[in-house]
Design a protein around this motif. Structure first.
Motif, PDB file in Angstrom:
ATOM      1  N   ALA A 191       0.832  -1.214   0.000  1.00  0.00           N
ATOM      2  CA  ALA A 191       0.000   0.000   0.000  1.00  0.00           C
ATOM      3  C   ALA A 191       0.860   1.255   0.000  1.00  0.00           C
ATOM      4  CB  ALA A 191      -0.926  -0.011   1.217  1.00  0.00           C
ATOM      5  N   SER A 192       1.918   1.246   0.796  1.00  0.00           N
ATOM      6  CA  SER A 192       2.801   2.423   0.870  1.00  0.00           C
ATOM      7  C   SER A 192       3.502   2.666  -0.456  1.00  0.00           C
ATOM      8  CB  SER A 192       3.835   2.232   1.983  1.00  0.00           C
ATOM      9  OG  SER A 192       3.220   2.117   3.234  1.00  0.00           O
ATOM     10  N   GLU A 193       3.918   1.597  -1.124  1.00  0.00           N
ATOM     11  CA  GLU A 193       4.570   1.747  -2.428  1.00  0.00           C
ATOM     12  C   GLU A 193       3.590   2.305  -3.456  1.00  0.00           C
ATOM     13  OE1 GLU A 193       7.050   1.810  -5.664  1.00  0.00           O
ATOM     14  OE2 GLU A 193       7.525   1.737  -3.531  1.00  0.00           O
ATOM     15  N   LEU A 194       2.379   1.771  -3.485  1.00  0.00           N
ATOM     16  CA  LEU A 194       1.386   2.293  -4.420  1.00  0.00           C
ATOM     17  C   LEU A 194       1.097   3.766  -4.156  1.00  0.00           C
ATOM     18  CD1 LEU A 194      -1.192  -0.662  -4.517  1.00  0.00           C
ATOM     19  CD2 LEU A 194       0.575  -0.125  -6.199  1.00  0.00           C
ATOM     20  N   PHE A 195       1.061   4.143  -2.876  1.00  0.00           N
ATOM     21  CA  PHE A 195       0.716   5.519  -2.523  1.00  0.00           C
ATOM     22  C   PHE A 195       1.783   6.501  -2.999  1.00  0.00           C
ATOM     23  CE2 PHE A 195      -0.405   9.076   0.272  1.00  0.00           C
ATOM     24  CZ  PHE A 195      -1.787   9.049   0.194  1.00  0.00           C
ATOM     25  N   ALA A 254      -8.315   3.290  -3.436  1.00  0.00           N
ATOM     26  CA  ALA A 254      -9.195   2.142  -3.245  1.00  0.00           C
ATOM     27  C   ALA A 254      -8.387   0.863  -3.034  1.00  0.00           C
ATOM     28  CB  ALA A 254     -10.124   1.992  -4.446  1.00  0.00           C
ATOM     29  N   THR A 255      -7.304   0.698  -3.811  1.00  0.00           N
ATOM     30  CA  THR A 255      -6.466  -0.494  -3.669  1.00  0.00           C
ATOM     31  C   THR A 255      -5.750  -0.494  -2.329  1.00  0.00           C
ATOM     32  OG1 THR A 255      -6.121  -0.438  -6.068  1.00  0.00           O
ATOM     33  CG2 THR A 255      -4.682  -1.879  -4.790  1.00  0.00           C
ATOM     34  N   ALA A 256      -5.260   0.673  -1.924  1.00  0.00           N
ATOM     35  CA  ALA A 256      -4.585   0.776  -0.633  1.00  0.00           C
ATOM     36  C   ALA A 256      -5.529   0.428   0.511  1.00  0.00           C
ATOM     37  CB  ALA A 256      -4.020   2.183  -0.448  1.00  0.00           C
ATOM     38  N   LEU A 257      -6.771   0.909   0.426  1.00  0.00           N
ATOM     39  CA  LEU A 257      -7.749   0.584   1.471  1.00  0.00           C
ATOM     40  C   LEU A 257      -8.017  -0.911   1.504  1.00  0.00           C
ATOM     41  CD1 LEU A 257      -9.802   1.296   3.642  1.00  0.00           C
ATOM     42  CD2 LEU A 257     -11.454   1.749   1.829  1.00  0.00           C
ATOM     43  N   ASP A 258      -8.115  -1.533   0.329  1.00  0.00           N
ATOM     44  CA  ASP A 258      -8.323  -2.977   0.262  1.00  0.00           C
ATOM     45  C   ASP A 258      -7.196  -3.714   0.981  1.00  0.00           C
ATOM     46  OD1 ASP A 258      -9.484  -5.338  -0.386  1.00  0.00           O
ATOM     47  OD2 ASP A 258      -9.138  -5.229  -2.543  1.00  0.00           O
ATOM     48  N   LEU A 259      -5.991  -3.239   0.796  1.00  0.00           N
ATOM     49  CA  LEU A 259      -4.840  -3.844   1.466  1.00  0.00           C
ATOM     50  C   LEU A 259      -4.867  -3.613   2.976  1.00  0.00           C
ATOM     51  CD1 LEU A 259      -2.240  -2.834  -1.216  1.00  0.00           C
ATOM     52  CD2 LEU A 259      -2.389  -5.169  -0.308  1.00  0.00           C
ATOM     53  N   LEU A 260      -5.280  -2.433   3.383  1.00  0.00           N
ATOM     54  CA  LEU A 260      -5.207  -2.051   4.794  1.00  0.00           C
ATOM     55  C   LEU A 260      -6.429  -2.454   5.596  1.00  0.00           C
ATOM     56  CD1 LEU A 260      -3.661   1.519   4.383  1.00  0.00           C
ATOM     57  CD2 LEU A 260      -2.479  -0.612   4.947  1.00  0.00           C
TER      58      LEU A 260
END
Length: 328
Positions: free
Chosen positions: A287-291, A307-313
């Motif tokens: 998530a941090s890398e995508l952000f 949205a992807t980061a939230l899915d991960l977190l």
């Protein structure tokens, strides 16, 4: 006999101007005020208007949650403050001839509906914000959507009050809140975009992406045998593999490490508890890398990243502004 000429036109105009200046100066000296009315603020830009709308939405959530959910109220206030608050042109009161805009109002006190509206307002603000402000809105979007999902789940699990089960009968007597197949329809929209596809990740990725994602994959593979429920870890191992393959196929140099260093706290005590922590840390890596891609040149990508980061977190404890700071 010679005719005597009067003042020339330039001299006449100069004399008139001097006379007017002397008159105005005399009026000012004796206390006459030349009043042109209050100076009105300039018309807001699109970015400022959406920022104001977002701040107002957070304020309304905080007001509605006060007392019933102090933590949500605090979160909403922190987001309101983070974007600059609800702007009032004259905080001490408008001067004569001008008025402050009305305070934010709403036709509902339902926290779920208000959170749904605040998510929509955050998306609107993100779409037109200056590039430097996009990461802030993306972070708020992640946290607001998480709060919305939590509030909606709590509302669904809450016991019904008397009268809540009354049926709104139509011509066939069916419950109007149910779809034709009997499933309950939700009025909550929130963040509905799909997570990033492998192809999209490949267009944004760097060599560092390969390092971080492969480390996350190795951590998940290490954690999975120790987890009581490894299904989610196995799912994300496959997803990260797809991301990695797409990045390599796009021509990024393969700089992956043979072995990703495991945290000492896991090596010292492998267990379901430390494995769960390692799983969460792996998701945080991805998530941090995508952000770090935010802002992109396409704001729809920025929203998908959130949205992807939230899915991960999901399942992790989130700060008020997740991913704006480096993971510990």
């Amino acid at each position: 006999m010679t005719r005597r000429a009067g003042l020339s036109i330039p001299a006449f105009l100069l004399s008139t101007a001097i006379g007017i200046a002397v008159f105005i100066l005399a009026m000012l000296v004796i206390g006459v005020r030349i009043d042109t009315g209050p100076t009105l603020p300039p018309a807001p830009s699109a970015a400022e208007q959406t920022r104001q709308n977002a701040a107002s939405a957070y304020s309304l959530v905080a007001d509605a949650a006060e007392g019933a959910d102090p933590e949500l109220a605090r979160l909403a206030r922190s987001h309101e403050e983070a974007v600059g608050g609800v702007w009032v042109p004259w905080p001490e009161g408008a001067p004569d001839g001008a008025t402050n805009p009305p305070s934010p109002t709403t036709n509902t006190e339902d926290v779920v509906e208000l959170l749904d509206q605040s998510v929509a307002a955050t998306i609107d603000a993100l779409e037109v914000a200056a590039p430097a402000d996009v990461p802030l809105y993306a972070s708020i979007l992640i946290r607001q959507q998480a709060a919305l999902e939590s509030a909606a789940a709590s509302a669904e699990s809450a016991p019904e009050e008397p009268g809540d089960g009354d049926v709104d009968e139509g011509s066939d007597g069916e419950d109007a809140s149910e779809s034709s197949d009997g499933e309950q329809e939700s009025a909550v929209a929130g963040l509905t975009v799909e997570r990033l596809s492998p192809g999209q990740v490949a267009t944004l990725a760097s060599e560092q992406t390969l390092i971080e994602m492969d480390a996350a994959r190795q951590w998940l593979e290490t954690a999975a045998p120790h987890l009581d429920s490894p299904d989610r870890a196995l799912l994300w191992i496959g997803q990260v593999d797809e991301y990695t393959s797409a990045v390599l196929q796009a021509g990024t140099a393969d700089v992956r490490l043979a072995f990703a260093t495991l945290p000492d706290w896991f090596l010292e005590s492998p267990s379901p508890e430390t494995a769960l922590r390692l799983e969460q840390e792996a998701y945080l890596l991805v998530a941090s890398e995508l952000f770090t891609y935010i802002p992109t040149t396409d704001r729809s990508f920025d929203i998908q990243i959130a949205a992807t980061a939230l899915d991960l977190l999901t399942g992790s404890e989130l700060d008020d502004l997740p991913l704006l700071t480096e993971p510990a």
